[in-house]
Design a protein around this motif. Structure first.
Motif, PDB file in Angstrom:
ATOM      1  N   ASP A   9       0.818  -1.220   0.000  1.00  0.00           N
ATOM      2  CA  ASP A   9       0.000   0.000   0.000  1.00  0.00           C
ATOM      3  C   ASP A   9       0.853   1.270   0.000  1.00  0.00           C
ATOM      4  OD1 ASP A   9      -2.791  -1.187   0.397  1.00  0.00           O
ATOM      5  OD2 ASP A   9      -1.662  -2.143   1.984  1.00  0.00           O
ATOM      6  N   PHE A  10       1.859   1.304   0.853  1.00  0.00           N
ATOM      7  CA  PHE A  10       2.736   2.478   0.916  1.00  0.00           C
ATOM      8  C   PHE A  10       4.159   2.042   1.223  1.00  0.00           C
ATOM      9  CE2 PHE A  10      -1.324   4.630   2.001  1.00  0.00           C
ATOM     10  CZ  PHE A  10      -1.291   5.639   1.042  1.00  0.00           C
ATOM     11  N   ILE A  11       5.104   2.902   0.827  1.00  0.00           N
ATOM     12  CA  ILE A  11       6.500   2.685   1.189  1.00  0.00           C
ATOM     13  C   ILE A  11       7.024   3.965   1.827  1.00  0.00           C
ATOM     14  CG2 ILE A  11       7.315   3.301  -1.147  1.00  0.00           C
ATOM     15  CD1 ILE A  11       9.559   1.175  -0.702  1.00  0.00           C
ATOM     16  N   GLY A  12       7.600   3.824   3.011  1.00  0.00           N
ATOM     17  CA  GLY A  12       8.110   4.985   3.735  1.00  0.00           C
ATOM     18  C   GLY A  12       9.618   4.953   3.821  1.00  0.00           C
ATOM     19  N   GLY A  13      10.214   6.119   3.867  1.00  0.00           N
ATOM     20  CA  GLY A  13      11.661   6.184   4.006  1.00  0.00           C
ATOM     21  C   GLY A  13      12.314   7.215   3.100  1.00  0.00           C
ATOM     22  N   PHE A  14      11.489   7.949   2.332  1.00  0.00           N
ATOM     23  CA  PHE A  14      12.071   9.074   1.592  1.00  0.00           C
ATOM     24  C   PHE A  14      12.270  10.180   2.634  1.00  0.00           C
ATOM     25  CE2 PHE A  14      12.264  12.553  -1.524  1.00  0.00           C
ATOM     26  CZ  PHE A  14      13.147  11.985  -2.423  1.00  0.00           C
ATOM     27  N   SER A  15      13.299   9.956   3.454  1.00  0.00           N
ATOM     28  CA  SER A  15      13.405  10.680   4.722  1.00  0.00           C
ATOM     29  C   SER A  15      14.799  11.234   4.949  1.00  0.00           C
ATOM     30  CB  SER A  15      13.056   9.725   5.884  1.00  0.00           C
ATOM     31  OG  SER A  15      11.796   9.127   5.671  1.00  0.00           O
ATOM     32  N   ALA A  16      14.838  12.192   5.864  1.00  0.00           N
ATOM     33  CA  ALA A  16      16.110  12.780   6.285  1.00  0.00           C
ATOM     34  C   ALA A  16      16.058  13.056   7.781  1.00  0.00           C
ATOM     35  CB  ALA A  16      16.385  14.069   5.513  1.00  0.00           C
ATOM     36  N   LEU A  17      17.200  12.904   8.436  1.00  0.00           N
ATOM     37  CA  LEU A  17      17.310  13.180   9.871  1.00  0.00           C
ATOM     38  C   LEU A  17      18.233  14.385  10.033  1.00  0.00           C
ATOM     39  CD1 LEU A  17      17.922   9.459  10.938  1.00  0.00           C
ATOM     40  CD2 LEU A  17      15.737  10.641  10.709  1.00  0.00           C
ATOM     41  N   VAL A  18      17.653  15.537  10.323  1.00  0.00           N
ATOM     42  CA  VAL A  18      18.447  16.776  10.321  1.00  0.00           C
ATOM     43  C   VAL A  18      18.322  17.518  11.651  1.00  0.00           C
ATOM     44  CG1 VAL A  18      18.358  17.052   7.820  1.00  0.00           C
ATOM     45  CG2 VAL A  18      16.530  18.028   9.211  1.00  0.00           C
ATOM     46  N   HIS A  19      18.084  16.767  12.744  1.00  0.00           N
ATOM     47  CA  HIS A  19      17.867  17.426  14.031  1.00  0.00           C
ATOM     48  C   HIS A  19      19.069  18.241  14.475  1.00  0.00           C
ATOM     49  CE1 HIS A  19      18.519  13.032  14.267  1.00  0.00           C
ATOM     50  NE2 HIS A  19      19.510  13.352  15.073  1.00  0.00           N
ATOM     51  N   LYS A  20      20.269  17.865  14.029  1.00  0.00           N
ATOM     52  CA  LYS A  20      21.443  18.648  14.450  1.00  0.00           C
ATOM     53  C   LYS A  20      22.089  19.397  13.292  1.00  0.00           C
ATOM     54  CE  LYS A  20      25.294  18.248  17.695  1.00  0.00           C
ATOM     55  NZ  LYS A  20      26.105  17.313  18.500  1.00  0.00           N
ATOM     56  N   GLY A  21      21.817  18.966  12.082  1.00  0.00           N
ATOM     57  CA  GLY A  21      22.399  19.646  10.931  1.00  0.00           C
ATOM     58  C   GLY A  21      22.151  18.870   9.652  1.00  0.00           C
ATOM     59  N   TYR A  22      22.532  19.487   8.536  1.00  0.00           N
ATOM     60  CA  TYR A  22      22.312  18.892   7.222  1.00  0.00           C
ATOM     61  C   TYR A  22      23.602  18.281   6.681  1.00  0.00           C
ATOM     62  CZ  TYR A  22      18.115  21.887   6.619  1.00  0.00           C
ATOM     63  OH  TYR A  22      16.906  22.508   6.735  1.00  0.00           O
ATOM     64  N   SER A  23      23.492  17.072   6.134  1.00  0.00           N
ATOM     65  CA  SER A  23      24.559  16.564   5.275  1.00  0.00           C
ATOM     66  C   SER A  23      24.174  16.915   3.836  1.00  0.00           C
ATOM     67  CB  SER A  23      24.709  15.048   5.428  1.00  0.00           C
ATOM     68  OG  SER A  23      23.542  14.404   4.915  1.00  0.00           O
ATOM     69  N   LYS A  24      25.070  16.628   2.902  1.00  0.00           N
ATOM     70  CA  LYS A  24      24.763  16.903   1.494  1.00  0.00           C
ATOM     71  C   LYS A  24      23.493  16.178   1.070  1.00  0.00           C
ATOM     72  CE  LYS A  24      26.285  14.445  -1.854  1.00  0.00           C
ATOM     73  NZ  LYS A  24      27.046  13.672  -2.856  1.00  0.00           N
ATOM     74  N   GLY A  25      23.389  14.908   1.453  1.00  0.00           N
ATOM     75  CA  GLY A  25      22.223  14.118   1.056  1.00  0.00           C
ATOM     76  C   GLY A  25      20.929  14.645   1.658  1.00  0.00           C
ATOM     77  N   ASP A  26      21.007  15.145   2.894  1.00  0.00           N
ATOM     78  CA  ASP A  26      19.804  15.704   3.528  1.00  0.00           C
ATOM     79  C   ASP A  26      19.294  16.907   2.743  1.00  0.00           C
ATOM     80  OD1 ASP A  26      20.014  13.854   5.633  1.00  0.00           O
ATOM     81  OD2 ASP A  26      21.335  15.193   6.762  1.00  0.00           O
ATOM     82  N   THR A  27      20.219  17.773   2.361  1.00  0.00           N
ATOM     83  CA  THR A  27      19.843  18.991   1.631  1.00  0.00           C
ATOM     84  C   THR A  27      19.159  18.640   0.312  1.00  0.00           C
ATOM     85  OG1 THR A  27      21.695  20.187   2.597  1.00  0.00           O
ATOM     86  CG2 THR A  27      20.720  21.115   0.598  1.00  0.00           C
ATOM     87  N   ILE A  28      19.765  17.718  -0.423  1.00  0.00           N
ATOM     88  CA  ILE A  28      19.194  17.361  -1.734  1.00  0.00           C
ATOM     89  C   ILE A  28      17.852  16.678  -1.552  1.00  0.00           C
ATOM     90  CG2 ILE A  28      19.554  16.011  -3.839  1.00  0.00           C
ATOM     91  CD1 ILE A  28      22.572  16.279  -3.361  1.00  0.00           C
ATOM     92  N   LEU A  29      17.764  15.798  -0.570  1.00  0.00           N
ATOM     93  CA  LEU A  29      16.502  15.079  -0.384  1.00  0.00           C
ATOM     94  C   LEU A  29      15.366  16.034  -0.032  1.00  0.00           C
ATOM     95  CD1 LEU A  29      15.607  11.702   0.797  1.00  0.00           C
ATOM     96  CD2 LEU A  29      14.539  13.551   2.090  1.00  0.00           C
TER      97      LEU A  29
END
Length: 451
Positions: free
Chosen positions: A109-129
């Motif tokens: 039904d659904f797939i989850g995980g197009f996600s980012a964990l940025v509670h302390k800061g952004y990595s390159k991948g976080d920014t793009i995502l």
């Protein structure tokens, strides 16, 4: 289990809408990383379709054999920001499409995980995502996205909070022809848990194994039915009744989870004890609160009733399962709960009262439709308020809010299915611009000096 227990369970299923809300297979994609984005996506597709090829079939088989409705079969994966950043891609929409393709192939039904964990800061991948979220939710059907912007250890990343207000606005605009439904697949968390089987916030945490089966139970109708038999009794009796009923509900989740785990040859993770409502009559958390003694959900006393309900559900559920986790408690989504919808329509429930209720329950401001012209900074401020509740109180909180493009106060929006329909709720007309534009990080709270 004796004959009485069997008959009781049959009655719960047939008359009180007891079901297993979801079986969710978590899949680690850490071994799918590659500097070539196309190869990484091929690795992701191959692994998901291999691991989950029998998930729907086995879920359906268990449903038929045990007579227990299993509403959703879902997949959660490692946050894609962690996987995709090994590539040289500058846009992750193609990764979302790969997840969507794998979801369609496996029939889930659904797939989850197009996600980012940025509670302390952004990595390159976080920014793009995060920059890719709006377009990805527009171009896919089954992909769900989440971003964790704070936790109790490090505080709240207000740069991310500000950005997510605009991402939600952009998602609402791109999916405007369908009630801005893209926002229903996007959650902003504080203190996100890594074993959550519920969408839209599910993802497979890096502390999890290669694959795992998590189960989410439901059962608001069963709790309400049990409470109908103790009208006028004391709160001790009410709490005990909820505990005993939660025990019965959870043991069914434990049974289904263990069976699915065995047949799929995947380790069993957790049973999430949450009461998850649906728009169907007789499956409402709001109606439980009203059964406890409130004229309408939202009346004074609602927060206390909800706190007791949550606590009793956890106490009863913990006894019947050796592995509990996830979010656990009672969900209070507006559009997915017919009692909540009525309470909002009658003016008994507003966003301020909902915010107060989130202090004592899982998870947060959920499936709330607001005017489409709400400013991004106002949405960011709502996220900040909710994140603060989670960070200070050391609990998970989240915001899934939908600024419905073209709709205003007095209108409503229909999402269909389990997502339900929602009256447009008012938000403060006073500006939060200067607050949101400060940026930076709200420091973590002190935990050794509580009051």
């Amino acid at each position: 289990m004796n004959t009485r227990n069997i008959l009781e369970t049959i009655n719960m299923i047939e008359k009180e809408k007891l079901d297993i809300r979801t079986i969710t297979m978590g899949i680690s994609l850490l071994d799918c990383c590659h500097h070539n984005g196309e190869i990484a996506r091929a690795n992701i597709y191959d692994k998901i379709t291999k691991y989950a090829q029998n998930l729907v079939k086995i879920g359906n088989d268990i449903e038929k054999e045990y007579g227990v409705p299993i509403i959703n079969k879902r997949i959660s994966v490692t946050p894609i920001s962690l996987i995709a950043q090994a590539s040289s891609d500058t846009d992750y929409v193609a990764f979302a499409k790969t997840l969507d393709k794998a979801a369609i192939e496996t029939g889930i039904d659904f797939i989850g995980g197009f996600s980012a964990l940025v509670h302390k800061g952004y990595s390159k991948g976080d920014t793009i995502l995060i920059d890719s979220i709006a377009q990805s939710l527009y171009e896919t059907k089954k992909v769900c996205s989440s971003v964790n912007v704070g936790n109790s250890k490090v505080g709240i990343n207000m740069d991310a909070v500000k950005q997510m207000g605009q991402v939600i606005k952009d998602t609402a605009y791109l999916t405007r022809d369908n009630g801005s439904i893209g926002c229903a697949k996007l959650v902003v968390f504080a203190n996100a848990v890594e074993d959550n089987p519920f969408m839209a916030g599910a993802f497979h945490g890096v502390g999890e194994g290669d694959s795992v089966i998590n189960v989410g139970i439901s059962g608001p109708g069963v709790i309400k039915s049990a409470l109908e038999k103790v009208k006028g009794e004391s709160f001790e009796v009410v709490a005990e009744t909820i505990k005993q009923t939660a025990f019965k509900i959870t043991r069914m989740g434990q049974l289904v989870g263990r069976e699915a785990s065995k047949r799929l040859n995947v380790p069993f993770g957790i049973v999430d004890l949450s009461l998850a409502p649906t728009p169907a009559v007789g499956d409402s958390v709001a109606r439980i609160l009203e059964e406890i003694g409130l004229e309408h959900c939202g009346a004074h006393g609602t927060t206390a009733a909800l706190a007791m309900l949550n606590d009793a559900v956890k106490k009863g559920g913990v006894m019947s399962s050796s592995n509990v986790g996830g979010l656990s408690g009672a969900f209070i989504p507006v559009s997915e709960d017919e009692g909540m919808i009525e309470a909002v329509t009658k003016g008994a429930l507003n966003i301020e009262k909902l915010e107060a209720m989130t202090c004592v329950c899982s998870v947060g401001l959920d499936m709330i439709a607001i005017p489409g012209d709400t400013k991004a900074s106002t949405i960011s401020a709502i996220i900040a308020d909710e994140a603060a509740i989670g960070v200070i109180n050391n609990k998970t909180t989240a915001v899934r809010i939908i600024p419905v493009y073209g709709k205003s106060l007095g209108d409503s929006v229909n999402f269909g299915g389990l997502l339900g329909n929602a009256p447009i709720m008012s938000v403060s007309k006073f500006s939060s611009d200067a607050f949101v534009n400060r940026g930076g990080r709200i420091p973590a709270p002190i935990h050794s000096f509580k009051n």
